[in-house]
Design a protein around this motif. Structure first.
Motif, PDB file in Angstrom:
ATOM      1  N   MET A 342       0.826  -1.203   0.000  1.00  0.00           N
ATOM      2  CA  MET A 342       0.000   0.000   0.000  1.00  0.00           C
ATOM      3  C   MET A 342       0.859   1.251   0.000  1.00  0.00           C
ATOM      4  O   MET A 342       0.628   2.185  -0.773  1.00  0.00           O
ATOM      5  N   HIS A 343       1.882   1.283   0.859  1.00  0.00           N
ATOM      6  CA  HIS A 343       2.773   2.442   0.907  1.00  0.00           C
ATOM      7  C   HIS A 343       3.488   2.630  -0.432  1.00  0.00           C
ATOM      8  O   HIS A 343       3.661   3.766  -0.900  1.00  0.00           O
ATOM      9  N   GLU A 344       3.893   1.529  -1.055  1.00  0.00           N
ATOM     10  CA  GLU A 344       4.582   1.627  -2.345  1.00  0.00           C
ATOM     11  C   GLU A 344       3.650   2.172  -3.426  1.00  0.00           C
ATOM     12  O   GLU A 344       4.051   3.013  -4.238  1.00  0.00           O
ATOM     13  N   HIS A 345       2.418   1.691  -3.448  1.00  0.00           N
ATOM     14  CA  HIS A 345       1.457   2.169  -4.441  1.00  0.00           C
ATOM     15  C   HIS A 345       1.151   3.652  -4.232  1.00  0.00           C
ATOM     16  O   HIS A 345       1.102   4.435  -5.191  1.00  0.00           O
ATOM     17  N   TRP A 346       0.925   4.028  -2.991  1.00  0.00           N
ATOM     18  CA  TRP A 346       0.632   5.438  -2.677  1.00  0.00           C
ATOM     19  C   TRP A 346       1.799   6.325  -3.110  1.00  0.00           C
ATOM     20  O   TRP A 346       1.607   7.363  -3.749  1.00  0.00           O
ATOM     21  N   ARG A 347       3.004   5.899  -2.759  1.00  0.00           N
ATOM     22  CA  ARG A 347       4.194   6.695  -3.076  1.00  0.00           C
ATOM     23  C   ARG A 347       4.373   6.819  -4.595  1.00  0.00           C
ATOM     24  O   ARG A 347       4.746   7.888  -5.103  1.00  0.00           O
ATOM     25  N   ALA A 348       4.100   5.739  -5.327  1.00  0.00           N
ATOM     26  CA  ALA A 348       4.219   5.788  -6.792  1.00  0.00           C
ATOM     27  C   ALA A 348       3.239   6.796  -7.382  1.00  0.00           C
ATOM     28  O   ALA A 348       3.592   7.577  -8.279  1.00  0.00           O
ATOM     29  N   GLY A 349       2.002   6.809  -6.893  1.00  0.00           N
ATOM     30  CA  GLY A 349       1.019   7.767  -7.383  1.00  0.00           C
ATOM     31  C   GLY A 349       1.420   9.199  -7.071  1.00  0.00           C
ATOM     32  O   GLY A 349       1.273  10.103  -7.915  1.00  0.00           O
ATOM     33  N   TYR A 350       1.928   9.402  -5.883  1.00  0.00           N
ATOM     34  CA  TYR A 350       2.343  10.735  -5.464  1.00  0.00           C
ATOM     35  C   TYR A 350       3.466  11.275  -6.356  1.00  0.00           C
ATOM     36  O   TYR A 350       3.399  12.404  -6.857  1.00  0.00           O
ATOM     37  N   HIS A 351       4.476  10.462  -6.575  1.00  0.00           N
ATOM     38  CA  HIS A 351       5.619  10.932  -7.354  1.00  0.00           C
ATOM     39  C   HIS A 351       5.284  11.035  -8.841  1.00  0.00           C
ATOM     40  O   HIS A 351       5.775  11.951  -9.528  1.00  0.00           O
ATOM     41  N   ASP A 352       4.455  10.141  -9.368  1.00  0.00           N
ATOM     42  CA  ASP A 352       4.034  10.265 -10.764  1.00  0.00           C
ATOM     43  C   ASP A 352       3.267  11.567 -10.989  1.00  0.00           C
ATOM     44  O   ASP A 352       3.458  12.258 -11.995  1.00  0.00           O
TER      45      ASP A 352
END
Length: 383
Positions: A342-352
C-alpha cells in the motif's frame, strides 16, 4: 511531505483556464492506494476537482474525497488505506524480486482467506452449501464492514450537497445495463458506492430500490466517456488515474499469462474510450467550423439546427496517470492488501503526479484543431 511549490503550479481552480477540473478513478482493488497518492500531490498544488467519477475501488476513493472538506481528504484516504491493509513480520522492503513475489503471494492468500479489515471478510460457510437465492449463495465474502467504514469516513450530507459532483458506475444484474449513480440525480448513500465495487463472485450484489447491482468494471473500468458526453459540456482538465497498464512484458508462465490478460482486459477499454473521445471531439470541432461557414438560410435550417446540438468548440486536457507494476508483483496484485505494498502504491502515485505537474502544458488549454490534449508521462516525458 512538504515540498516547495513552484510558482507556475499554484493552481486554485478558478485560475486554471478551464471551466471544470475532473478526476477519473479506475477500478483495481488493492492498487487503489496509487490514487490516494495522486490525490495528495494534486491537493498540495491546490488542484481540487469539481467533479469526481469512479468505478469500483475508484468509487470508494471518490466518495471519500467528495465527502470530506479539502483539508481533510488526504487524511481520510490514508485512514481508509491504513485500515484495510495489514502488516506481517515477513514484510521487509529490501527483499529481492523473487523473494518479494513469494511474500506478496502469501499476503494475497491471507486476504483471500481472511479478507481486509473494514472492507470485506470471508463467509464462514462456502456459498456452495448455502440455500439458493440468498446473498450467501452468490458470493464468497461479506462486505457489510465496508458500509460501516464508508459511514465513518464519508460525510454523505456534504457529498449530496453538490459542492463536488460525484459519480459512481455500476451494472444492473437483471438487465446488464450500465448505470451511473450521480449526486445530481440521486441521493447517494453507502449502498451506491458499494454497488460500484461489488465484483462477483467475490462480493455480493447490492440492492438499490428493488434492483441488484454489481461492479461497474464488468462493462467499463473508466468513467472518462461518461464525463465527456454528459451535457452541458465544459472546457475540462481531466486527471484520469488508471490502475492497469496496457504495456507489459511477454509472459513467461501461466501466472504471468493470468496477470497480463487482466491488464489488457481492463486497460483496453480505457484506451478505446480515449481514442473514441478524441475522434468525437474532432468531429464536433469540424462540424462547428462547417456550420459557421454556412450562409444564414442554411445555418437556420432544421438540419443545421439539429447538427448544431453536437457542434461545439469546448476543449479538454486528459492527463493520464497510470500505475506501472513492479517486476515482483504477480497476478494477485489487485487483492494483495499488505501495508508495505500500500505504501509503495501510494508513493508511486504521489511521485508520478508530481513529475507530471512539472510539465506546464498539462495545465494549459490545448491549441490543436481537435481541442484535445492527451498527456501520458510514460510517453511524453518520464523523468
Amino acid at each position: 511531505m512538504n515540498m516547495q511549490v513552484q510558482p507556475h503550479l499554484i493552481t486554485a481552480e478558478r485560475r486554471l483556464p478551464f471551466e471544470c477540473v475532473a478526476l477519473v478513478l479506475q477500478g483495481g482493488g488493492a492498487l487503489g492506494a496509487y490514487q490516494g497518492g495522486v490525490y495528495e500531490a494534486l491537493a498540495e498544488r491546490h488542484i481540487h476537482p469539481d467533479w469526481i467519477a469512479g468505478i469500483s475501488i475508484g468509487a470508494i476513493n471518490a466518495a471519500i474525497i467528495a465527502g470530506n472538506a479539502p483539508e481533510s481528504r488526504v487524511d481520510r484516504l490514508r485512514e481508509f488505506w491504513t485500515q484495510t491493509t495489514s502488516t506481517a513480520p515477513w514484510q521487509w522492503p529490501s527483499l529481492g524480486d523473487q523473494t518479494r513475489n513469494l511474500v506478496n503471494q502469501i499476503n494475497a492468500n491471507v486476504a483471500l482467506t481472511c479478507g481486509a479489515s473494514g472492507f470485506f471478510c470471508a463467509r464462514p460457510v462456502t456459498p456452495w452449501l448455502q440455500p439458493g437465492g440468498t446473498l450467501e449463495a452468490t458470493s464468497f465474502y461479506d462486505t457489510q464492514a465496508l458500509k460501516q467504514t464508508l459511514e465513518r469516513l464519508v460525510d454523505f450530507d456534504r457529498l449530496n450537497a453538490g459542492m463536488t459532483r460525484f459519480s459512481a458506475g455500476a451494472v444492473n444484474v437483471r438487465t446488464g445495463n450500465f448505470v451511473y449513480f450521480d449526486n445530481t440525480t440521486h441521493t447517494i448513500g453507502p449502498e451506491h458506492v458499494m454497488a460500484s465495487g461489488a465484483l462477483p463472485p467475490g462480493f455480493p450484489a447490492i440492492e438499490i430500490e428493488g434492483e441488484q447491482y454489481w461492479d461497474g468494471g464488468l462493462v467499463s473500468n473508466t468513467p472518462l466517456q461518461w464525463m465527456a458526453e454528459t451535457a452541458p459540456r465544459r472546457d475540462t482538465l481531466t486527471f484520469q488515474v488508471d490502475l492497469w497498464s496496457a504495456r507489459g512484458d511477454f509472459p513467461r508462465n501461466m501466472l504471468d499469462v493470468m496477470m497480463r490478460e487482466k491488464e489488457i482486459r481492463y486497460s483496453s477499454r480505457t484506451r478505446a474510450g480515449t481514442d473514441q473521445f478524441k475522434n468525437a471531439q474532432r468531429l464536433r470541432h469540424t462540424l462547428a467550423d462547417l456550420i459557421e461557414k454556412l450562409p444564414d438560410d442554411l445555418k437556420n435550417s432544421p438540419e443545421a439546427q439539429l447538427l448544431g446540438k453536437e457542434a461545439e468548440q469546448k476543449v479538454y486536457n486528459v492527463v493520464q496517470l497510470i500505475y506501472r507494476a513492479k517486476n515482483y508483483e504477480g497476478q494477485s496484485k489487485d487483492y494483495e492488501f499488505s501495508r508495505l505494498s500500500m505504501h509503495e502504491h501510494w508513493r508511486a502515485g504521489y511521485h508520478d503526479a508530481r513529475r507530471t505537474l512539472r510539465h506546464r502544458e498539462v495545465l494549459e488549454r490545448p491549441t490543436n484543431h481537435e481541442g484535445v490534449f492527451i498527456f501520458d508521462l510514460d510517453r511524453d516525458g518520464r523523468e
